[in-house]
Structure formats: structure tokens, C-alpha cells
Design an enzyme around this catalytic site. Structure first.
Site, PDB file in Angstrom:
ATOM      1  N   ASP A  95      59.410  19.961  48.622  1.00 50.94           N
ATOM      2  CA  ASP A  95      58.952  20.818  49.310  1.00 50.94           C
ATOM      3  C   ASP A  95      58.299  20.027  50.708  1.00 50.94           C
ATOM      4  OD1 ASP A  95      58.522  23.287  50.373  1.00 50.94           O
ATOM      5  OD2 ASP A  95      57.155  23.644  49.403  1.00 50.94           O
ATOM      6  N   HIS A 191      52.451  29.936  56.139  1.00 50.72           N
ATOM      7  CA  HIS A 191      52.061  30.015  54.766  1.00 50.72           C
ATOM      8  C   HIS A 191      50.603  29.940  54.727  1.00 50.72           C
ATOM      9  CE1 HIS A 191      54.628  26.088  55.439  1.00 50.72           C
ATOM     10  NE2 HIS A 191      55.231  27.085  54.865  1.00 50.72           N
TER      11      HIS A 191
END
Ligand code: G3H
Ligand code: 13P
Ligand code: ZN
Length: 337
Positions: A95, A191
Site C-alpha cells: 500500500d 485517509h
């Protein structure tokens, strides 16, 4: 020497993305940093017969050790089989890879998929590094995710003050020149557990809860028109379930005004070419809720299995809910035997 991920029982994302786009659902991409998260992810995805992407961030590699994480993923394949999922489809994915070197080291280590996140770079530099990663990874049939557009919030070390939506007019050029297998886009997700400020939200008159602004579905549609059927990824897609925030706050935590992406919006996105949805913060919240509640209710406990066990239970419930009610990836393995 490059470790062949296929020998570890892992798969890349290519086929599962095709099926997800055609079937109108999305594959869950859950981050993991420890054993309890991994156990909960594998238990939920195996029992529900869902393909799953195990994501490892740079922070996770630092925290848990890349070697150990890779062996844990290899063990996860065997664990899935042991609990009755005879043909699991598990991807081990990097990621937010920050450089060619990081991506290469993951490919060499047996990852089946990597993300190169050049979204903070000037456009031509993003293309150059993404293309370099694709050329290397494809030699080993490892799939690559690129990113165009910047998400608000903290993206590893990069702090974006405001999000810059992906420009639909750039996507064809980017996909063609880099050869990426999937594209992460920015349409208003971000996020963390504070995706919007209270000023950006309205309030539900009945509950007083924050209601975030909708995602930019017009941008998503414009991207899909330019790249029909191309796999699209949404990062920053935690919903920040109020039930966990409430448990945390009721047991000594302090998470005021935490807010995420409403699940109906994600459900809607799965009907499009969005075929991978990244969820990390929600798992952190479920874990923390389990630990805080257990400590508060049982001050006499001191065995980590007691409070981590509760945390694992909450995470498993969360993952099952995401798979069944939000992403729709249950019973979608190619081989359901
Ligand atoms: O995109 C960020 C993920 O939630 C990973 O977070 O870098 O703190 O491990 P992390
Ligand atoms: P969340 O912080 O919304 O869970 O996003 C996770 C993510 O995008 C990982 O790459
Ligand atoms: Zn992300």
C-alpha cells in the site's frame, strides 16, 4: 532471487478485478499490522467466500517487519484452507509504495501486487516512476496500482491541505503510458478518522451527528467514460462507524467529531468500475473499542489474549459487515467448492 508469489498460494488482482467490475461489487483491501487483524480478515473473508487484498503499508513494514508479514500472509493461505475455504483468493499488496526501490523489494519478496503512489509528484515524474515499476513487476506477473489526484489528509508523509480531484482528461494518457493495472483516484475520500471538518458537514437534525458532503460521482462517471471497464480504486474509504466511536468515547477515549464516508455512498461506488475499496481506520477503531471496553470492564485483566481477543471479535464483525453489506464481495470466489 525473486520469490514466486504463486508458489505461496497468493494471486494477483487481475482476474478478481475483472469479475468485480462485471459483477457490480468491489474487493475489500484491508490493511494489517499484526496477527489479530490478519486472523480477523482471513476468518471473515474465508467464511464469506470473498476474495481479499491484504495490504501492507510502509508503516506496517517498519512496525511488524517485512519478512514476518510475508510469512504471515503465506500462513494466511493455509489458515483459510484449514477453516474450510478450499480455494482462497488472497492478494498480498504493498500500500502506498513510495519509490521504485520499495516496490521492487516487495516484488522480490513475494508480494503479488504493489502500489506506486506518485500522486504527490509532478505529472511526468509520476508517469516515469509508475512505468518503471510496471515494467519490473509485470516480468513476474505482479499487478500494479498507480494513483492520480491527491487525497485530502495525511498520505503517509505527504500532507495535502485540500484534495485535488483526479482530472478525467489525464487518465487515458496516464493509463496508456504507464501500463498500470488499476488506478486510484481522488473523488472526495481521504485517509484517517477525521475525513471532514465539522464546517464541511451538515448535522442530522434528529441525532445531531455530522453528515459529510457527498463524493464527486460526476468525476467518477467522467473517468469511467474515458476509460471504460478500467479497474478503479478508492482509498480513504473507512466509514468511521459511530458504534465504535461511541464505545471508545464511553470508555475513556476522546474522538470528538470523527467522521467517515457513508456506507451507502461506497455501496453506490461498487456498482461502477470501482473494484477495490481500501479500509484501514475502521479496523483501528474496532480494535481500540474492544481493548478500551475490556480494560474498563475488567481492570483485573492483564493477559493480552483477553483484550486482544475482544478486539479481534469486533474486527471480525466489522470485516463481515463490510464484505456483505457494503462491498458485496461475499460468495464471489471463482471456485466456491
Ligand atoms: O493509507 C494509509 C493506510 O491507512 C496505512 O496507514 O501508513 O499508518 O500504516 P499507515
Ligand atoms: P482509511 O483511513 O479511510 O481506512 O483508508 C485506508 C487506505 O486508504 C489505505 O491505503
Ligand atoms: Zn490509502
Amino acid at each position: 532471487m525473486v520469490v514466486d508469489y504463486k508458489k505461496l498460494g497468493l494471486v494477483n488482482t487481475r482476474e478478481m478485478f475483472k469479475r468485480a467490475i462485471n459483477g457490480g461489487y468491489a474487493i475489500p483491501a484491508f490493511n494489517f499490522n499484526n496477527l489479530e487483524q490478519l486472523q480477523a480478515i482471513i476468518k471473515a473473508s474465508s467464511e464469506l467466500k470473498s476474495p481479499v487484498i491484504l495490504q501492507v503499508s510502509k508503516g506496517a513494514r517498519k512496525y511488524a517487519n517485512q519478512t514476518l508479514l510475508r510469512y504471515l500472509a503465506e500462513g494466511a493461505v493455509e489458515y483459510a484452507k484449514e477453516i474450510g475455504c478450499h480455494h482462497p483468493e488472497i492478494v498480498l499488496h504493498l500500500d502506498h509504495g513510495d519509490s521504485f526501490e520499495t516496490c521492487k523489494s516487495c516484488v522480490d519478496y513475494g508480494f503479488s501486487s504493489v502500489m506506486i503512489d506518485g500522486s504527490a509528484l509532478p505529472y511526468e515524474e509520476n508517469i516515469a516512476v509508475t512505468k518503471k515499476v510496471v515494467e519490473y513487476a509485470h516480468q513476474f506477473d505482479v499487478t500494479v496500482e498507480g494513483e492520480l489526484g491527491v487525497l485530502a489528509g495525511v498520505e503517509d508523509d505527504v500532507v495535502a491541505e485540500e484534495s485535488h480531484y483526479t482530472k478525467p482528461e489525464e487518465v487515458v494518457d496516464f493509463a496508456t503510458r504507464t501500463g498500470v493495472d488499476s488506478l486510484a483516484i481522488s473523488i472526495g475520500t481521504s485517509h484517517g478518522a477525521y475525513k471532514f471538518t465539522p464546517e464541511q458537514c451538515t448535522r442530522d437534525p434528529k441525532t445531531g451527528r455530522l453528515v459529510p458532503p457527498p463524493l464527486a460521482f460526476d468525476v467518477l462517471e467522467a473517468i469511467e467514460k474515458k476509460l471504460p471497464g478500467f479497474p478503479i480504486v478508492l482509498h480513504g474509504s473507512s466509514s468511521v462507524p459511530q458504534e465504535y466511536v461511541d464505545i471508545i468515547n464511553a470508555h475513556g477515549g476522546k474522538l470528538p467529531n470523527a467522521v467517515g464516508i457513508p456506507e451507502e455512498q461506497l455501496r453506490k461506488a461498487t456498482k461502477s468500475a470501482v473494484c477495490k475499496i481500501n479500509i484501514d481506520s475502521d479496523s483501528r477503531l474496532a480494535f481500540t473499542a474492544g481493548v478500551r471496553q475490556t480494560f474498563d470492564e475488567h481492570p483485573e485483566y492483564f493477559d493480552p489474549r483477553q483484550y486482544c481477543g475482544k478486539a479481534r471479535e469486533y474486527m471480525e464483525e466489522l470485516y463481515k459487515h463490510k464484505i456483505t453489506d457494503v462491498l458485496g464481495s461475499d460468495n464471489k470466489l471463482a471456485n466456491l467448492d
